[in-house]
Design a protein around this motif. Structure first.
Motif, PDB file in Angstrom:
ATOM      1  N   VAL A   1      10.535  -4.461   2.280  1.00  0.00           N
ATOM      2  CA  VAL A   1      10.056  -3.566   3.325  1.00  0.00           C
ATOM      3  C   VAL A   1      11.138  -3.515   4.408  1.00  0.00           C
ATOM      4  CG1 VAL A   1       8.811  -5.389   4.595  1.00  0.00           C
ATOM      5  CG2 VAL A   1       8.122  -2.983   4.844  1.00  0.00           C
ATOM      6  N   ILE A   2      11.387  -2.342   4.928  1.00  0.00           N
ATOM      7  CA  ILE A   2      12.339  -2.184   6.029  1.00  0.00           C
ATOM      8  C   ILE A   2      11.654  -2.668   7.304  1.00  0.00           C
ATOM      9  CG2 ILE A   2      13.644  -0.526   7.404  1.00  0.00           C
ATOM     10  CD1 ILE A   2      13.645   1.276   4.860  1.00  0.00           C
ATOM     11  N   VAL A   3      12.262  -3.610   7.984  1.00  0.00           N
ATOM     12  CA  VAL A   3      11.673  -4.146   9.211  1.00  0.00           C
ATOM     13  C   VAL A   3      12.214  -3.381  10.413  1.00  0.00           C
ATOM     14  CG1 VAL A   3      11.491  -6.157  10.719  1.00  0.00           C
ATOM     15  CG2 VAL A   3      11.237  -6.421   8.235  1.00  0.00           C
TER      16      VAL A   3
ATOM     17  N   ALA B   1       0.813  -1.217   0.000  1.00  0.00           N
ATOM     18  CA  ALA B   1       0.000   0.000   0.000  1.00  0.00           C
ATOM     19  C   ALA B   1       0.847   1.267   0.000  1.00  0.00           C
ATOM     20  CB  ALA B   1      -0.933  -0.004   1.208  1.00  0.00           C
ATOM     21  N   GLY B   2       2.150   1.142   0.271  1.00  0.00           N
ATOM     22  CA  GLY B   2       3.011   2.317   0.217  1.00  0.00           C
ATOM     23  C   GLY B   2       3.914   2.534   1.413  1.00  0.00           C
ATOM     24  N   ALA B   3       3.849   1.667   2.427  1.00  0.00           N
ATOM     25  CA  ALA B   3       4.722   1.824   3.591  1.00  0.00           C
ATOM     26  C   ALA B   3       6.129   1.340   3.256  1.00  0.00           C
ATOM     27  CB  ALA B   3       4.181   1.052   4.784  1.00  0.00           C
ATOM     28  N   ALA B   4       7.123   2.138   3.590  1.00  0.00           N
ATOM     29  CA  ALA B   4       8.516   1.721   3.419  1.00  0.00           C
ATOM     30  C   ALA B   4       9.002   0.896   4.592  1.00  0.00           C
ATOM     31  CB  ALA B   4       9.404   2.941   3.236  1.00  0.00           C
TER      32      ALA B   4
ATOM     33  N   PRO C   1      11.144   1.986  -0.203  1.00  0.00           N
ATOM     34  CA  PRO C   1      12.088   1.466   0.794  1.00  0.00           C
ATOM     35  C   PRO C   1      13.526   1.898   0.545  1.00  0.00           C
ATOM     36  CG  PRO C   1      10.472  -0.209   0.284  1.00  0.00           C
ATOM     37  CD  PRO C   1      10.219   0.921  -0.675  1.00  0.00           C
ATOM     38  N   ASP C   2      13.981   1.871  -0.706  1.00  0.00           N
ATOM     39  CA  ASP C   2      15.360   2.270  -0.972  1.00  0.00           C
ATOM     40  C   ASP C   2      15.572   3.766  -0.750  1.00  0.00           C
ATOM     41  OD1 ASP C   2      16.489  -0.201  -1.445  1.00  0.00           O
ATOM     42  OD2 ASP C   2      16.166  -0.137  -3.614  1.00  0.00           O
TER      43      ASP C   2
END
Length: 302
Positions: free
Chosen positions: A85-87, A47-50, A289-290
């Motif tokens: 995705v960055i955790v 949905a757009g979360a990094a 994310p990048d």
């Protein structure tokens, strides 16, 4: 200049997908099992979360847990999915102290789970996420007798552990003194640049979700800091707009808010989508994310 005073034109969205609160019976689909939590993180990313901020829960009871095996399963599922995705794993569990009744306050109540810095970071050392949280002070957490405990000594030890592991700490700011102490950690060399701050507004009895307060917090930041802010409940989306306008990044998700609209249960994906709409309506773009890694000084892990 210590911080940008202009609108943020490339906004990092963090989605806090489940949290540790007693919300399972208040929402039809709170992620509980590792499979559900991993799926929620990937849903938010689509949905757009990094960034996906992750707690784990006991699969049988839905209660908060800090079992390293549950964190490992979530991480394995996310990594095996091939999604990017960055955790951001919580490292705040293990600070709950329920003060006993008035006649015996040292008779700590059920739910007390108080451990030291090493135990709070076991899963961080095991899994090496790109980001983990560091809750920068103690807090009367809501009404009743729960105190969240994170003392200066614990924080210094925990910050040193996180620094040694090469994980980026997200500095959770629940009150103004937390920010003061986080800056002290920076001065002592226990944080790497650029420091990452998260302003947590609306949690009783920390800081109320007021625009003037978010502005004041931003103005207290050290030079070069990256920051985000969020509000809980119905103030989640107003604080999205406020953070972007003040040059910050944002957080949404079921940890902080269960409803998309009055009486309409949210999903993590729908909350991220709503945040994307607000960000783009303000003329900004959502960071990939990048792009978020570039802003935060992260190196993607294999």
């Amino acid at each position: 200049m210590a911080h940008s005073t202009e609108i943020n034109r490339r906004v990092i969205i963090t989605c806090a997908v489940t949290g540790a609160g007693d919300t399972v019976d208040k929402h039809p689909a709170i992620p509980v099992t590792p499979k559900q939590i991993a799926a929620a993180a990937l849903e938010a990313a689509s949905a757009g979360a990094a960034v996906a901020h992750i707690h784990v829960r006991d699969p049988d009871t839905g209660k908060a847990s800090r079992d390293p095996a549950l964190y490992r399963e979530v991480m394995d599922r996310i990594r095996d999915s091939g999604g990017d995705v960055i955790v951001n794993l919580t490292a705040g569990m293990g600070g709950d102290l329920y003060i006993g009744p008035d006649h015996a306050p040292l008779g700590f109540g059920d739910g007390t789970d108080l451990v030291g810095a090493e135990d709070r970071a076991v899963h961080i050392a095991d899994l090496l996420p790109e980001i983990c949280t560091l809750d920068c002070g103690s807090l009367n957490f809501g009404d009743g007798s729960l105190v969240y405990v994170s003392t200066p000594d614990i924080l210094r030890r925990q910050a040193a552990i996180i620094q040694r592991l090469g994980v980026k700490p997200e500095l959770e700011i629940f009150d103004t003194g937390n920010l003061w102490f986080a800056k002290q950690l920076l001065d002592e060399g226990l944080l790497e640049a650029p420091p990452l701050f998260q302003f947590c507004l609306g949690i009783p009895w920390g800081m109320p979700p007021e625009p003037r307060l978010m502005l004041a917090l931003r103005d207290m930041l050290p030079p070069g800091a990256v920051w985000a802010g969020f509000g809980i409940g119905r103030m989640q989306m107003p604080m999205v707009a406020q953070a972007v306008l003040l040059g910050g990044n944002v957080r949404v998700g079921l940890e902080d808010n269960l409803y998309l609209d009055r009486g309409v249960p949210a999903s993590n994906g729908s909350l991220v989508e709503r945040a994307v709409t607000i960000i783009e309506a303000l003329g900004s773009k959502v960071a990939t994310p990048d792009e978020a890694r570039e802003t935060l000084g992260l190196r993607r892990r294999a």
